[in-house]
Design a protein around this motif. Structure first.
Motif, short mmCIF file in Angstrom:
data_model
loop_
_atom_site.label_atom_id
_atom_site.label_comp_id
_atom_site.label_asym_id
_atom_site.label_seq_id
_atom_site.Cartn_x
_atom_site.Cartn_y
_atom_site.Cartn_z
N TRP A 1 1.39 -0.79 -0.15
CA TRP A 1 0.10 -0.22 0.07
C TRP A 1 0.92 1.32 -0.21
O TRP A 1 1.71 1.69 0.98
CB TRP A 1 -1.10 -0.55 1.30
N LYS A 2 0.83 2.31 -1.05
CA LYS A 2 1.63 3.43 -1.28
C LYS A 2 2.51 3.19 -0.98
O LYS A 2 3.23 3.98 0.12
CB LYS A 2 0.86 4.15 -0.25
N ASP B 1 -1.45 4.16 -5.68
CA ASP B 1 -2.71 5.31 -5.23
C ASP B 1 -3.59 4.74 -4.40
O ASP B 1 -3.64 5.98 -3.89
CB ASP B 1 -3.48 5.66 -6.39
N GLY B 2 -2.95 3.62 -3.55
CA GLY B 2 -4.28 3.63 -2.93
C GLY B 2 -5.71 3.43 -4.02
O GLY B 2 -6.17 3.44 -2.43
N ARG B 3 -6.14 3.30 -4.12
CA ARG B 3 -7.27 2.74 -4.75
C ARG B 3 -7.64 1.07 -4.52
O ARG B 3 -8.94 1.15 -3.96
CB ARG B 3 -7.19 2.84 -6.49
N ALA C 1 -7.02 -0.43 -1.97
CA ALA C 1 -7.20 -0.05 -0.36
C ALA C 1 -8.64 0.39 -0.03
O ALA C 1 -9.25 0.01 0.62
CB ALA C 1 -5.51 1.00 -0.21
#
Lengths: 185, 180
Positions: free
Chosen positions: B100-101, B126-128, B130
């Protein structure tokens, strides 16, 4: 002698507050000048006002070119909870996850989603918790009805109290007349 | 009757105090996941920088799997890591990671240093993904059944106790259901 010491210490205490807030008490800072004191207070007020203005965390690179879409994005952001900070909206929070969610909201708006679509999208992932304003539904009806229920209960209590007071007043009045009659006779 | 009325405020106080005492024990960061029993979100992530084993939702469906959201910048992830290594060595379950990120290279370097329990790792820069998983922080771990439904969510590190008491029995039960 005593009085002089007392006065000077008081004066110092007063200016210390201002200088501590300003960090401007250099050698040129004259403690007794009322104009500078006033300016100092003004500067503190200005700082406070300025600090509250930065409470919105939207960063320049996030802002949409279309002002109508941006206004909708702001409105939606203010209603979404930052899930890592609990009591802030994603519009107010500097948390990385809040930023991701702001970007997500703007992306979906640009893609043509309605406001409701975006709320649904996030509720499906984070639950109703992500909404700062809880929706009216079965498990929240008590929450929404509570103010009205408390108001009615308080009104009922107040009415009961007033009626009782009136009764007591009346009985006290009767007692008084009875008493005066008994003293007469 | 009016005598009982005198005790009403005291009773109210006791009730409220009990209510708040329960509230204080409630951890506000533990948000019940709405994704339990829901299908895994569909996603396809590239491999992290320095690896060639990317992760997509299609790779996960079909067996009981563990999806762990981790990052090198996440301290509790490092605390959790030895337990994941142990699970990878001892248990028969597909362990996948969502990085993540992460900055390019950091994830692979972290795994070189601490060991790599993951069969597949996706790079969620980009954490999408997550957000699709309703993640609020790392580490978070999901157990997915063979039909691709999320059955369990662990917020925070998996400790040995949590694994033995909660996750392992569930994994064994799900594997038995799937005939694995």
């Amino acid at each position: 002698m005593k009085r002089v010491i007392f006065r000077s210490s008081r004066r110092q205490r007063g200016t210390e507050v201002v200088s501590a807030g300003l960090m401007a008490s250099g050698p040129g800072f004259r403690r007794d000048n009322p104009v500078e004191k006033f300016l100092g207070v003004l500067a503190v007020l200005f700082l406070v006002a300025f600090m509250s203005a930065t409470a919105f965390a939207v960063e320049p690179d996030e802002v949409l070119a279309d002002p109508v879409l941006e206004a909708r994005a702001l409105d939606i952001s203010r209603n979404l909870r930052c899930v890592v900070c609990q009591s802030q909206s994603i519009d107010e929070s500097n948390a990385p996850l809040a930023k991701d969610m702001r970007v997500l909201v703007r992306e979906r708006l640009s893609a043509g989603d309605s406001d409701a679509d975006i709320y649904t999208y996030l509720v499906q992932r984070y639950g109703d918790y992500v909404l700062l304003k809880p929706p009216v539904q079965q498990n929240t009806i008590l929450l929404w009805a509570a103010p009205a229920l408390i108001f009615v209960a308080a009104g009922f209590g107040a009415a009961l109290f007033l009626v009782r007071m009136k009764k007591i007043d009346a009985s006290v009045g009767e007692d008084a007349t009875n008493n005066s009659e008994s003293t007469k006779s | 009757m009016s005598r009982l009325f005198l005790y009403l405020p005291l009773l109210l106080f006791v009730l409220l105090a009990a209510w708040f005492a329960i509230g204080l024990r409630h951890d506000p960061s533990r948000i019940p996941s709405v994704l339990i029993d829901q299908p895994l979100p569909a996603f396809s992530l590239p491999a992290i920088d320095g690896r060639d084993n990317p992760l997509s939702s299609d790779d996960i469906v079909g067996q009981v799997a563990l999806v762990n959201v981790f990052a090198s910048w996440c301290i509790p992830c490092a605390i959790e890591h030895p337990q994941l290594m142990k699970v990878a060595a001892e248990e028969d379950i597909l362990i996948t990671g969502v990085n993540w990120k992460e900055r390019p290279g950091d994830g692979a370097a972290w795994l070189r240093r601490l060991g790599d329990p993951y069969a597949l790792i996706g790079d969620d820069a980009d954490g999408r993904v997550a957000i699709d998983f309703g993640v609020t922080g790392a580490p978070e771990t999901f157990i997915v059944d063979a039909k691709g439904r999320i059955r369990y969510k662990q917020i925070g590190p998996i400790t040995e106790q949590i694994w033995d008491a909660d996750i392992k029995p569930l994994v064994e039960q799900l594997q038995a259901e799937a005939g694995q």
